[in-house]
Design an enzyme around this catalytic site. Structure first.
Site, PDB file in Angstrom:
ATOM      1  CE  LYS A 121      42.408  19.803  32.662  1.00  0.00           C
ATOM      2  NZ  LYS A 121      41.091  19.230  32.822  1.00  0.00           N
ATOM      3  NE  ARG A 162      39.720  13.940  28.484  1.00  0.00           N
ATOM      4  CZ  ARG A 162      39.048  14.701  29.335  1.00  0.00           C
ATOM      5  NH1 ARG A 162      38.426  15.768  28.926  1.00  0.00           N
ATOM      6  NH2 ARG A 162      39.036  14.409  30.614  1.00  0.00           N
ATOM      7  NE  ARG A 184      39.160  16.192  41.821  1.00  0.00           N
ATOM      8  CZ  ARG A 184      39.493  16.309  40.531  1.00  0.00           C
ATOM      9  NH1 ARG A 184      39.820  17.477  40.046  1.00  0.00           N
ATOM     10  NH2 ARG A 184      39.519  15.232  39.767  1.00  0.00           N
ATOM     11  NE  ARG A 199      35.482  14.834  39.346  1.00  0.00           N
ATOM     12  CZ  ARG A 199      36.202  15.352  38.360  1.00  0.00           C
ATOM     13  NH1 ARG A 199      36.438  16.648  38.320  1.00  0.00           N
ATOM     14  NH2 ARG A 199      36.688  14.591  37.415  1.00  0.00           N
ATOM     15  NE  ARG A 248      39.303  11.234  35.062  1.00  0.00           N
ATOM     16  CZ  ARG A 248      39.291  12.110  36.070  1.00  0.00           C
ATOM     17  NH1 ARG A 248      39.385  11.704  37.315  1.00  0.00           N
ATOM     18  NH2 ARG A 248      39.206  13.389  35.837  1.00  0.00           N
TER      19      ARG A 248
HETATM   20  P1  AMP Z   1      37.222  15.805  33.278  1.00  0.00           P
HETATM   21  O1  AMP Z   1      36.323  16.511  34.238  1.00  0.00           O
HETATM   22  O2  AMP Z   1      37.769  16.688  32.211  1.00  0.00           O
HETATM   23  O3  AMP Z   1      38.290  15.011  33.976  1.00  0.00           O
HETATM   24  O4  AMP Z   1      36.303  14.734  32.511  1.00  0.00           O
HETATM   25  C1  AMP Z   1      35.577  13.739  33.201  1.00  0.00           C
HETATM   26  C2  AMP Z   1      35.076  12.691  32.228  1.00  0.00           C
HETATM   27  O5  AMP Z   1      34.226  13.313  31.231  1.00  0.00           O
HETATM   28  C3  AMP Z   1      36.153  11.995  31.395  1.00  0.00           C
HETATM   29  O6  AMP Z   1      36.755  10.915  32.078  1.00  0.00           O
HETATM   30  C4  AMP Z   1      35.350  11.545  30.175  1.00  0.00           C
HETATM   31  O7  AMP Z   1      34.548  10.437  30.508  1.00  0.00           O
HETATM   32  C5  AMP Z   1      34.430  12.730  29.937  1.00  0.00           C
HETATM   33  N1  AMP Z   1      35.001  13.772  29.052  1.00  0.00           N
HETATM   34  C6  AMP Z   1      35.279  15.073  29.386  1.00  0.00           C
HETATM   35  N2  AMP Z   1      35.779  15.756  28.333  1.00  0.00           N
HETATM   36  C7  AMP Z   1      35.824  14.878  27.304  1.00  0.00           C
HETATM   37  C8  AMP Z   1      36.256  14.971  25.949  1.00  0.00           C
HETATM   38  N3  AMP Z   1      36.794  16.100  25.436  1.00  0.00           N
HETATM   39  N4  AMP Z   1      36.145  13.857  25.170  1.00  0.00           N
HETATM   40  C9  AMP Z   1      35.634  12.720  25.651  1.00  0.00           C
HETATM   41  N5  AMP Z   1      35.226  12.543  26.936  1.00  0.00           N
HETATM   42  C10 AMP Z   1      35.309  13.610  27.759  1.00  0.00           C
END
Ligand code: AMP
Length: 219
Positions: free
Chosen positions: A14, A89, A128, A163, A174
């Site tokens: 995404k 989320r 990645r 990452r 996750r």
């Molecule tokens: P992502 O890049 O979207 O996979 O997010 C990486 C990390 O950021 C997640 O594992 C959470 O720790 C935090 N995070 C990102 N978006 C949110 C959200 N909407 N609510 C809570 N934690 C978030």
């Protein structure tokens, strides 16, 4: 242009597709994960507070995300639409977001839901590599997405990085958290009539995916 919420499991691509849409429609791609990682990388006091939870793939508190996101959506470049990635989320965040939109005088727009099988997402996560300089993403395990020169960004020639949260253990945590939280969110948006579903298959190139996404945006 409509505001877009982009929902997909971790490592579904995404981030990549959002960047393609950003260039195509000239609207910003806002990733809450990126907003948070930015705080961690800059070692702000907020960044220090959340860095351990980020490393462990735990969700960050609604208060922190709401403040960061609202500040971002208030900026002028969001006036003609934006792509929101990583938020909301769960239904709780979806409701907070609706209040935020009201206070900003903005529309919900559409919700694009990108489906992908767990095995494919895992393969993408473990291969990645991302560019910390320009944000481009590549994959060492998928031929179509390998960087031209190993370890180097095709776009800005910066050194690529893995990452911190792209380990198998963190990924699976996750992914499971994602599944637990999103099924009700998907139903919530389906009932509102704003959900648009598309599926990512193993051999889909960026161009194929972009066409699928453009199809639902123009619906
Ligand atoms: P992502 O890049 O979207 O996979 O997010 C990486 C990390 O950021 C997640 O594992 C959470 O720790 C935090 N995070 C990102 N978006 C949110 C959200 N909407 N609510 C809570 N934690 C978030």
């Amino acid at each position: 242009m409509k505001n877009i919420i982009f929902i997909a499991p971790p490592a579904a691509g995404k981030g990549t597709y959002s960047k393609l849409l950003q260039d195509k429609y000239n609207i910003p791609h806002i990733s809450t994960g990126d907003l948070l990682r930015d705080e961690v990388n800059k070692a702000t006091s907020l960044g220090k507070e959340i860095s351990e939870d980020m490393k462990n793939g735990k969700l960050i508190s609604d208060t922190i995300i709401t403040n960061l996101l609202k500040n971002r959506l208030e900026q002028d470049d969001c006036n003609n639409g934006y792509i929101l990635d990583g938020y909301p989320r769960n239904i709780h965040q979806a409701k907070i977001y609706e209040d935020m939109l009201k206070s900003l005088n903005k529309e919900l727009g559409i919700v694009i839901y990108l489906e992908v099988d767990k095995e494919l997402a895992l393969k993408r996560a473990l291969g990645r590599v991302v560019c910390p300089h320009c944000g481009a993403s590549f994959n060492t395990k998928i031929d179509a997405f390998k960087p031209k020169k190993e370890g180097i960004c095709d776009i800005c020639h910066h050194q690529l990085e893995i990452r911190k949260d792209d380990t198998e253990e963190t990924f699976l945590k996750r992914f499971d958290t994602y599944l637990e939280n999103t099924s009700s969110l998907i139903n919530y948006y389906e009932e509102k009539g704003v959900l648009r579903k598309i599926k990512s298959e193993n051999n889909d190139t960026n161009e194929i995916m972009l066409n699928k996404i453009r199809g639902v945006i123009n619906d």
